[in-house]
Scaffold this motif. Structure first.
Motif, PDB file in Angstrom:
ATOM      1  N   LEU A  89       5.649  -8.583   0.854  1.00  0.00           N
ATOM      2  CA  LEU A  89       4.000  -9.215   0.538  1.00  0.00           C
ATOM      3  C   LEU A  89       3.724  -9.075   2.188  1.00  0.00           C
ATOM      4  CD1 LEU A  89       3.181 -12.164  -1.505  1.00  0.00           C
ATOM      5  CD2 LEU A  89       2.644 -10.434  -1.858  1.00  0.00           C
ATOM      6  N   THR A  90       4.387  -9.379   3.631  1.00  0.00           N
ATOM      7  CA  THR A  90       4.212  -9.813   5.009  1.00  0.00           C
ATOM      8  C   THR A  90       4.199  -8.534   5.424  1.00  0.00           C
ATOM      9  OG1 THR A  90       5.341 -12.058   4.953  1.00  0.00           O
ATOM     10  CG2 THR A  90       5.300 -10.559   6.653  1.00  0.00           C
ATOM     11  N   LEU A  91       4.705  -7.127   4.504  1.00  0.00           N
ATOM     12  CA  LEU A  91       4.708  -5.884   5.837  1.00  0.00           C
ATOM     13  C   LEU A  91       3.957  -5.147   4.731  1.00  0.00           C
ATOM     14  CD1 LEU A  91       8.698  -4.752   5.419  1.00  0.00           C
ATOM     15  CD2 LEU A  91       7.323  -5.312   7.400  1.00  0.00           C
ATOM     16  N   LEU A  92       2.795  -5.717   3.228  1.00  0.00           N
ATOM     17  CA  LEU A  92       2.182  -4.849   2.517  1.00  0.00           C
ATOM     18  C   LEU A  92       0.444  -5.808   3.353  1.00  0.00           C
ATOM     19  CD1 LEU A  92       2.978  -4.235  -0.505  1.00  0.00           C
ATOM     20  CD2 LEU A  92       2.374  -2.644   1.237  1.00  0.00           C
ATOM     21  N   LEU A  93       0.199  -6.629   3.091  1.00  0.00           N
ATOM     22  CA  LEU A  93      -0.333  -7.332   3.941  1.00  0.00           C
ATOM     23  C   LEU A  93      -1.084  -7.936   5.140  1.00  0.00           C
ATOM     24  CD1 LEU A  93      -1.102  -9.206   0.593  1.00  0.00           C
ATOM     25  CD2 LEU A  93      -2.358  -6.763   0.739  1.00  0.00           C
ATOM     26  N   ALA A  94      -0.383  -8.130   6.193  1.00  0.00           N
ATOM     27  CA  ALA A  94      -0.042  -8.548   6.883  1.00  0.00           C
ATOM     28  C   ALA A  94      -0.331  -7.813   8.014  1.00  0.00           C
ATOM     29  CB  ALA A  94       1.611  -9.363   7.769  1.00  0.00           C
TER      30      ALA A  94
ATOM     31  N   ALA B 198      -1.605 -15.502  -1.910  1.00  0.00           N
ATOM     32  CA  ALA B 198      -1.355 -13.937  -2.197  1.00  0.00           C
ATOM     33  C   ALA B 198       0.395 -13.880  -1.972  1.00  0.00           C
ATOM     34  CB  ALA B 198      -0.523 -12.545  -1.155  1.00  0.00           C
ATOM     35  N   TYR B 199       1.290 -15.428  -1.081  1.00  0.00           N
ATOM     36  CA  TYR B 199       1.770 -16.176  -1.452  1.00  0.00           C
ATOM     37  C   TYR B 199       1.967 -16.922  -2.020  1.00  0.00           C
ATOM     38  CZ  TYR B 199       3.978 -14.088   3.555  1.00  0.00           C
ATOM     39  OH  TYR B 199       4.050 -13.545   4.512  1.00  0.00           O
TER      40      TYR B 199
ATOM     41  N   ILE C 122       4.022  -5.659  -7.030  1.00  0.00           N
ATOM     42  CA  ILE C 122       5.528  -6.497  -5.725  1.00  0.00           C
ATOM     43  C   ILE C 122       5.993  -7.917  -6.923  1.00  0.00           C
ATOM     44  CG2 ILE C 122       6.163  -8.277  -3.682  1.00  0.00           C
ATOM     45  CD1 ILE C 122       4.929  -6.485  -1.903  1.00  0.00           C
ATOM     46  N   VAL C 123       4.671  -8.422  -7.555  1.00  0.00           N
ATOM     47  CA  VAL C 123       4.792 -10.096  -7.728  1.00  0.00           C
ATOM     48  C   VAL C 123       5.801  -9.915  -9.105  1.00  0.00           C
ATOM     49  CG1 VAL C 123       4.001 -12.356  -8.680  1.00  0.00           C
ATOM     50  CG2 VAL C 123       3.190 -11.249  -6.763  1.00  0.00           C
ATOM     51  N   LEU C 124       5.162  -8.528 -10.229  1.00  0.00           N
ATOM     52  CA  LEU C 124       5.553  -8.084 -11.122  1.00  0.00           C
ATOM     53  C   LEU C 124       7.289  -7.879 -11.390  1.00  0.00           C
ATOM     54  CD1 LEU C 124       2.578  -6.940 -13.534  1.00  0.00           C
ATOM     55  CD2 LEU C 124       3.590  -9.282 -13.373  1.00  0.00           C
ATOM     56  N   GLY C 125       7.404  -6.929  -9.986  1.00  0.00           N
ATOM     57  CA  GLY C 125       8.843  -6.562 -10.016  1.00  0.00           C
ATOM     58  C   GLY C 125       9.859  -7.368  -9.973  1.00  0.00           C
ATOM     59  N   HIS C 126       8.973  -8.254  -8.919  1.00  0.00           N
ATOM     60  CA  HIS C 126      10.591  -9.742  -8.455  1.00  0.00           C
ATOM     61  C   HIS C 126      11.015 -10.309 -10.213  1.00  0.00           C
ATOM     62  CE1 HIS C 126      10.069  -8.724  -4.531  1.00  0.00           C
ATOM     63  NE2 HIS C 126      10.858  -9.169  -4.493  1.00  0.00           N
TER      64      HIS C 126
END
Length: 420
Positions: free
Chosen positions: A415-420, A33-34, A372-376
């Motif tokens: 991503l960390t808050l969502l997937l970690a 993801a990162y 998240i990626v498309l938003g950024h």
């Protein structure tokens, strides 16, 4: 979303607000993801730097006119229906059972979360539906420019606190207190400043309107309805007092929502005395909002030094909006799909059950990462176009480096808050 995990409601709602809980259950490993997110940001940044030398977005001057117009009186009828729906929700709060009450689902899921896709598709829908616009527009004094979006930022922060920090967010009493204060503020503001207050002071109208700038349906400067590039709509957001604060509240609120389900924070809250949990949660929420704001201000300050231009913070606030929307979608997609059905079942008294596994884990994870990626990436595009407009040509690309670092930090955190 923490609200529905309190006051006797099932804890599954909190899990659904953040995907499927543990990282090991997700089909997308955090490393990939990162890697995908960083690759998308780097490629978009380099491509824009090489191929996009002039500003291309035209804000509220862009768009193809739409000739279809709704019948006269449609907006008023829609506001009356919304008022009846609000009265129905209030009846649930006053007369409904303490558990399995439909009102928290109607407010936190269908209304708050549902406004995101509705505004993205149709534009600022709450402006059309807002029952406070049934009040006459007879301002006693002009709305002060210095207030800007500050009342909306305060209102959004209060709602976020009610949803995520209050001891019993789903309790009827908690919602009644918030809604009473909200209604009193809107009535007072509308009586004093007219409908200009609602455009800047109603947190939900501002929330819907800002998100609606990303809709393909919009209005030009002359008021005509148009089909447009969503980036033109985003570019039409004019800098104003409190705009940065409003977007930072949206970003910081979703960041705290993700943090609040982490083991360390959950343990800290559980070890705190009952009376101290709200205080600790309040500090956490304020710290999340402040962290987003400080990082933004620092990066824009460096960009201004590189570009030799002062006062850039307001001019780039619009580039944070697609990031905030991406976070909102990533956090609450499954909540709306699953618990939205629960809201309808409770509100309509249907004899049915909600399938908590209606959305596959792979779908949830994919939506989260893509949002998240498309938003950024959208934020990078919006920031680049504004950079080549505001910064000297020789420094436009170099001046974007701090903004790119900002996007990397937000992406990593999200991503960390969502997937970690």
């Amino acid at each position: 979303m923490g609200a529905l995990a309190c006051g006797g409601e099932p804890a599954a709602a909190r899990v659904l607000a953040h995907g499927v809980g543990e990282r090991a259950d997700l089909p997308i490993p955090l490393f990939y993801a990162y890697a995908g997110a960083f690759a998308a940001l780097v490629v978009s940044f380099l491509a824009l730097a090489l191929l996009w030398a002039d500003s291309r977005f035209r804000g509220d001057l862009a768009g193809r006119p739409i000739t279809l117009r709704p019948p006269s009186g449609t907006a008023r009828a829609a506001r009356v229906v919304t008022l009846l729906a609000a009265a129905y929700t209030l009846a649930w709060l006053l007369l409904g059972p303490p558990t399995e009450n439909a009102a928290p689902y109607l407010v936190y899921v269908l209304f708050w979360v549902g406004l995101v896709p509705a505004s993205l598709l149709l534009g600022p829908v709450w402006r059309v539906l807002n029952p406070f616009r049934l009040l006459p527009d007879r301002p006693r004094r002009p709305y002060p420019a210095r207030l800007g979006y500050w009342p909306a930022a305060a209102g959004l922060l209060a709602f976020t606190w009610t949803e995520l920090v209050a001891p019993e967010p789903a309790a009827p009493r908690t919602l009644l207190i918030f809604l009473t204060l909200y209604a009193a503020a809107q009535l007072t503001g509308t009586v004093v400043y007219g409908h200009a207050w609602l455009e800047r002071g109603d947190p939900f109208e501002v929330y819907s309107t800002l998100i609606g700038h990303l809709s393909p349906l919009g209005r030009r400067a002359d008021g005509g309805r148009v089909l447009r590039n969503p980036f033109d709509g985003l570019d039409a957001i004019a800098p104003s007092a409190g705009l940065v604060a409003t977007v930072c509240v949206l970003l910081g609120g979703t960041a705290y929502d993700g943090l609040s389900t982490g083991p360390a924070w959950v343990n800290a809250l559980q070890s705190a005395p009952f009376g101290g949990r709200a205080g600790l949660g309040t500090l956490g929420l304020l710290a999340a909002v402040a962290g987003v704001a400080v990082l933004y201000a620092a990066c824009l300050g460096v960009a201004g030094l590189i570009g030799g231009t002062k006062g850039l913070a307001g001019g780039f606030a619009h580039s944070l909006l697609p990031i905030a929307v991406g976070y909102l979608i990533a956090h609450y997609f499954s909540l709306l799909v699953i618990e939205g059905r629960h809201a309808l079942i409770l509100a309509l008294g249907l004899d049915a059950e909600v399938d908590q596994n209606a959305v596959a884990p792979g779908t949830i994870a994919t939506v989260q990462v893509l949002a998240i990626v498309l938003g950024h990436v959208a934020g990078v595009v919006a920031a680049h176009d504004r950079s080549v407009r505001l910064l000297p040509p020789a420094r436009a690309v170099a001046g974007q480096i701090p903004l790119f670092v900002l996007m990397i930090c937000y992406t990593t955190g999200g991503l960390t808050l969502l997937l970690a």
